[in-house]
Design a protein around this motif. Structure first.
Motif, PDB file in Angstrom:
ATOM      1  N   PRO A  73       0.837  -1.202   0.000  1.00  0.00           N
ATOM      2  CA  PRO A  73       0.000   0.000   0.000  1.00  0.00           C
ATOM      3  C   PRO A  73       0.872   1.252   0.000  1.00  0.00           C
ATOM      4  N   GLN A  74       0.409   2.287  -0.653  1.00  0.00           N
ATOM      5  CA  GLN A  74       1.127   3.558  -0.705  1.00  0.00           C
ATOM      6  C   GLN A  74       0.584   4.480   0.379  1.00  0.00           C
ATOM      7  N   LEU A  75       1.467   5.025   1.209  1.00  0.00           N
ATOM      8  CA  LEU A  75       1.059   5.907   2.297  1.00  0.00           C
ATOM      9  C   LEU A  75       1.229   7.360   1.879  1.00  0.00           C
ATOM     10  N   ASP A  76       0.166   8.135   2.038  1.00  0.00           N
ATOM     11  CA  ASP A  76       0.189   9.570   1.769  1.00  0.00           C
ATOM     12  C   ASP A  76      -0.321  10.264   3.020  1.00  0.00           C
ATOM     13  N   GLY A  77       0.615  10.597   3.912  1.00  0.00           N
ATOM     14  CA  GLY A  77       0.212  11.120   5.205  1.00  0.00           C
ATOM     15  C   GLY A  77      -0.518  10.052   5.992  1.00  0.00           C
ATOM     16  N   ALA A  78      -1.761  10.376   6.407  1.00  0.00           N
ATOM     17  CA  ALA A  78      -2.552   9.409   7.166  1.00  0.00           C
ATOM     18  C   ALA A  78      -3.420   8.543   6.264  1.00  0.00           C
ATOM     19  N   THR A  79      -3.281   8.704   4.946  1.00  0.00           N
ATOM     20  CA  THR A  79      -4.109   7.958   4.005  1.00  0.00           C
ATOM     21  C   THR A  79      -3.313   6.801   3.401  1.00  0.00           C
ATOM     22  N   ALA A  80      -3.907   5.626   3.380  1.00  0.00           N
ATOM     23  CA  ALA A  80      -3.269   4.446   2.778  1.00  0.00           C
ATOM     24  C   ALA A  80      -4.035   4.062   1.519  1.00  0.00           C
ATOM     25  N   GLN A  81      -3.339   4.036   0.398  1.00  0.00           N
ATOM     26  CA  GLN A  81      -3.945   3.626  -0.871  1.00  0.00           C
ATOM     27  C   GLN A  81      -3.508   2.193  -1.180  1.00  0.00           C
ATOM     28  N   PHE A  82      -4.464   1.280  -1.199  1.00  0.00           N
ATOM     29  CA  PHE A  82      -4.156  -0.120  -1.463  1.00  0.00           C
ATOM     30  C   PHE A  82      -4.270  -0.409  -2.955  1.00  0.00           C
ATOM     31  N   PRO A  83      -3.495  -1.383  -3.453  1.00  0.00           N
ATOM     32  CA  PRO A  83      -3.619  -1.754  -4.866  1.00  0.00           C
ATOM     33  C   PRO A  83      -5.047  -2.147  -5.212  1.00  0.00           C
ATOM     34  N   ALA A  84      -5.465  -1.835  -6.414  1.00  0.00           N
ATOM     35  CA  ALA A  84      -6.808  -2.189  -6.856  1.00  0.00           C
ATOM     36  C   ALA A  84      -6.977  -3.711  -6.810  1.00  0.00           C
ATOM     37  N   PRO A  85      -8.200  -4.199  -6.544  1.00  0.00           N
ATOM     38  CA  PRO A  85      -8.428  -5.645  -6.449  1.00  0.00           C
ATOM     39  C   PRO A  85      -7.984  -6.419  -7.683  1.00  0.00           C
ATOM     40  N   ASP A  86      -8.014  -5.780  -8.860  1.00  0.00           N
ATOM     41  CA  ASP A  86      -7.599  -6.508 -10.056  1.00  0.00           C
ATOM     42  C   ASP A  86      -6.083  -6.524 -10.227  1.00  0.00           C
ATOM     43  N   ALA A  87      -5.355  -5.784  -9.360  1.00  0.00           N
ATOM     44  CA  ALA A  87      -3.893  -5.758  -9.457  1.00  0.00           C
ATOM     45  C   ALA A  87      -3.259  -6.942  -8.737  1.00  0.00           C
ATOM     46  N   GLN A  88      -3.843  -7.360  -7.626  1.00  0.00           N
ATOM     47  CA  GLN A  88      -3.359  -8.510  -6.879  1.00  0.00           C
ATOM     48  C   GLN A  88      -4.411  -8.891  -5.845  1.00  0.00           C
ATOM     49  N   PRO A  89      -4.361 -10.117  -5.313  1.00  0.00           N
ATOM     50  CA  PRO A  89      -5.337 -10.535  -4.308  1.00  0.00           C
ATOM     51  C   PRO A  89      -5.233  -9.687  -3.043  1.00  0.00           C
ATOM     52  N   ALA A  90      -6.362  -9.489  -2.376  1.00  0.00           N
ATOM     53  CA  ALA A  90      -6.374  -8.708  -1.140  1.00  0.00           C
ATOM     54  C   ALA A  90      -5.495  -9.344  -0.071  1.00  0.00           C
ATOM     55  N   LEU A  91      -5.306 -10.662  -0.120  1.00  0.00           N
ATOM     56  CA  LEU A  91      -4.466 -11.326   0.875  1.00  0.00           C
ATOM     57  C   LEU A  91      -3.059 -10.745   0.903  1.00  0.00           C
ATOM     58  N   ALA A  92      -2.569 -10.255  -0.224  1.00  0.00           N
ATOM     59  CA  ALA A  92      -1.200  -9.738  -0.287  1.00  0.00           C
ATOM     60  C   ALA A  92      -0.988  -8.556   0.649  1.00  0.00           C
ATOM     61  N   THR A  93      -2.033  -7.769   0.890  1.00  0.00           N
ATOM     62  CA  THR A  93      -1.885  -6.583   1.736  1.00  0.00           C
ATOM     63  C   THR A  93      -2.777  -6.627   2.968  1.00  0.00           C
ATOM     64  N   ALA A  94      -3.430  -7.756   3.229  1.00  0.00           N
ATOM     65  CA  ALA A  94      -4.328  -7.843   4.384  1.00  0.00           C
ATOM     66  C   ALA A  94      -3.574  -7.648   5.696  1.00  0.00           C
ATOM     67  N   ALA A  95      -2.354  -8.156   5.797  1.00  0.00           N
ATOM     68  CA  ALA A  95      -1.561  -7.972   7.023  1.00  0.00           C
ATOM     69  C   ALA A  95      -1.199  -6.508   7.209  1.00  0.00           C
ATOM     70  N   ASP A  96      -0.883  -5.807   6.107  1.00  0.00           N
ATOM     71  CA  ASP A  96      -0.605  -4.373   6.193  1.00  0.00           C
ATOM     72  C   ASP A  96      -1.839  -3.619   6.677  1.00  0.00           C
ATOM     73  N   LEU A  97      -2.996  -3.989   6.135  1.00  0.00           N
ATOM     74  CA  LEU A  97      -4.239  -3.337   6.529  1.00  0.00           C
ATOM     75  C   LEU A  97      -4.494  -3.525   8.016  1.00  0.00           C
ATOM     76  N   LEU A  98      -4.280  -4.726   8.528  1.00  0.00           N
ATOM     77  CA  LEU A  98      -4.500  -4.986   9.950  1.00  0.00           C
ATOM     78  C   LEU A  98      -3.549  -4.148  10.804  1.00  0.00           C
ATOM     79  N   ASP A  99      -2.272  -4.085  10.431  1.00  0.00           N
ATOM     80  CA  ASP A  99      -1.308  -3.286  11.185  1.00  0.00           C
ATOM     81  C   ASP A  99      -1.703  -1.815  11.217  1.00  0.00           C
ATOM     82  N   LEU A 100      -2.071  -1.272  10.055  1.00  0.00           N
ATOM     83  CA  LEU A 100      -2.461   0.129   9.980  1.00  0.00           C
ATOM     84  C   LEU A 100      -3.732   0.401  10.778  1.00  0.00           C
ATOM     85  N   ALA A 101      -4.682  -0.529  10.719  1.00  0.00           N
ATOM     86  CA  ALA A 101      -5.944  -0.351  11.435  1.00  0.00           C
ATOM     87  C   ALA A 101      -5.729  -0.328  12.944  1.00  0.00           C
TER      88      ALA A 101
END
Length: 222
Positions: A73-101
């Motif tokens: 995911p790309q971080l822009d300040g407090a905003t996290a932009q995750f790759p589009a679902p068609d770019a890769q499976p959500a599992l690839a960044t799910a751990a990042d999402l949990l950490d950020l959350a």
């Protein structure tokens, strides 16, 4: 370790959580997910499977894409932009999402993120978030997090406790496919593989011959 011989898989079986974690970790080691994220991603797959979200089948379906690339995911300040679902499976960044959350909930009191797709891996995150004292709510495109009123719940929930006690029901065909993928992470049996553990190569008398990764080749009798 060497791959186990092929055999006919039972029609249905129950797999222990420990075995599920072991095999899932091996499968993830064959992907482009960074080694440092493998353990957290493994826990997401296991949590999905124990909560009836078909984590094993989902991981198998995602393997070609997970092995091809890993976008963070790309971080822009407090905003996290995750790759589009068609770019890769959500599992690839799910751990990042949990950490950020978890970090945002405890730092700011609440936060919202754009979800990396409406996916089984994202739906598996709420039980894991509660272990860290965070309540995670999902819509098709958004993840909203707030601290839980009663703090962290580090122990297993009802679904996890049931899985730890009775095992996880898995069809024999699915488990056989999963084990085959997991064995791709093992070192093939050879005269060299039987002489080392960790980073050291040992001779017949137990003496260290070399360290794995050294430039000088090591001759091992077959």
């Amino acid at each position: 370790m060497t791959p186990t011989p092929a055999h006919h898989a039972p029609a249905d079986l129950r797999v222990s959580v420990r075995e599920l974690r072991l095999m899932t970790g091996r499968v993830l080691l064959t992907t482009a997910i960074p080694f440092g994220s493998v353990a957290a991603t493994r826990d997401i797959v296991v949590c999905a499977e124990t909560h009836g979200l078909d984590g094993l089948a989902g991981l198998l379906d995602a393997l070609p894409a997970l092995r091809a690339r890993h976008l963070r995911p790309q971080l822009d300040g407090a905003t996290a932009q995750f790759p589009a679902p068609d770019a890769q499976p959500a599992l690839a960044t799910a751990a990042d999402l949990l950490d950020l959350a978890v970090a945002a909930a405890h730092t700011d009191g609440s936060a919202s993120f754009t979800a990396p797709g409406d996916d089984w891996a994202v739906r598996a995150l709420p039980p894991l978030a509660r272990r860290h004292g965070v309540e995670l709510a999902l819509t098709e495109s958004t993840v909203t997090v707030t601290p839980t009123p009663d703090g962290p719940r580090p122990g297993p929930d009802a679904a996890e406790l049931r899985a730890q006690t009775y095992g996880v029901p898995v069809t024999g065909t699915l488990w056989q496919r999963f084990v085959t993928e997991a064995e791709a992470a093992l070192t093939p049996d050879s005269a060299l593989s039987r002489t080392h553990a960790g980073d050291s190569l040992f001779g017949p008398g137990g003496e260290i011959l070399a360290e794995v990764g050294e430039d000088e080749p090591v001759e091992v009798a077959s």
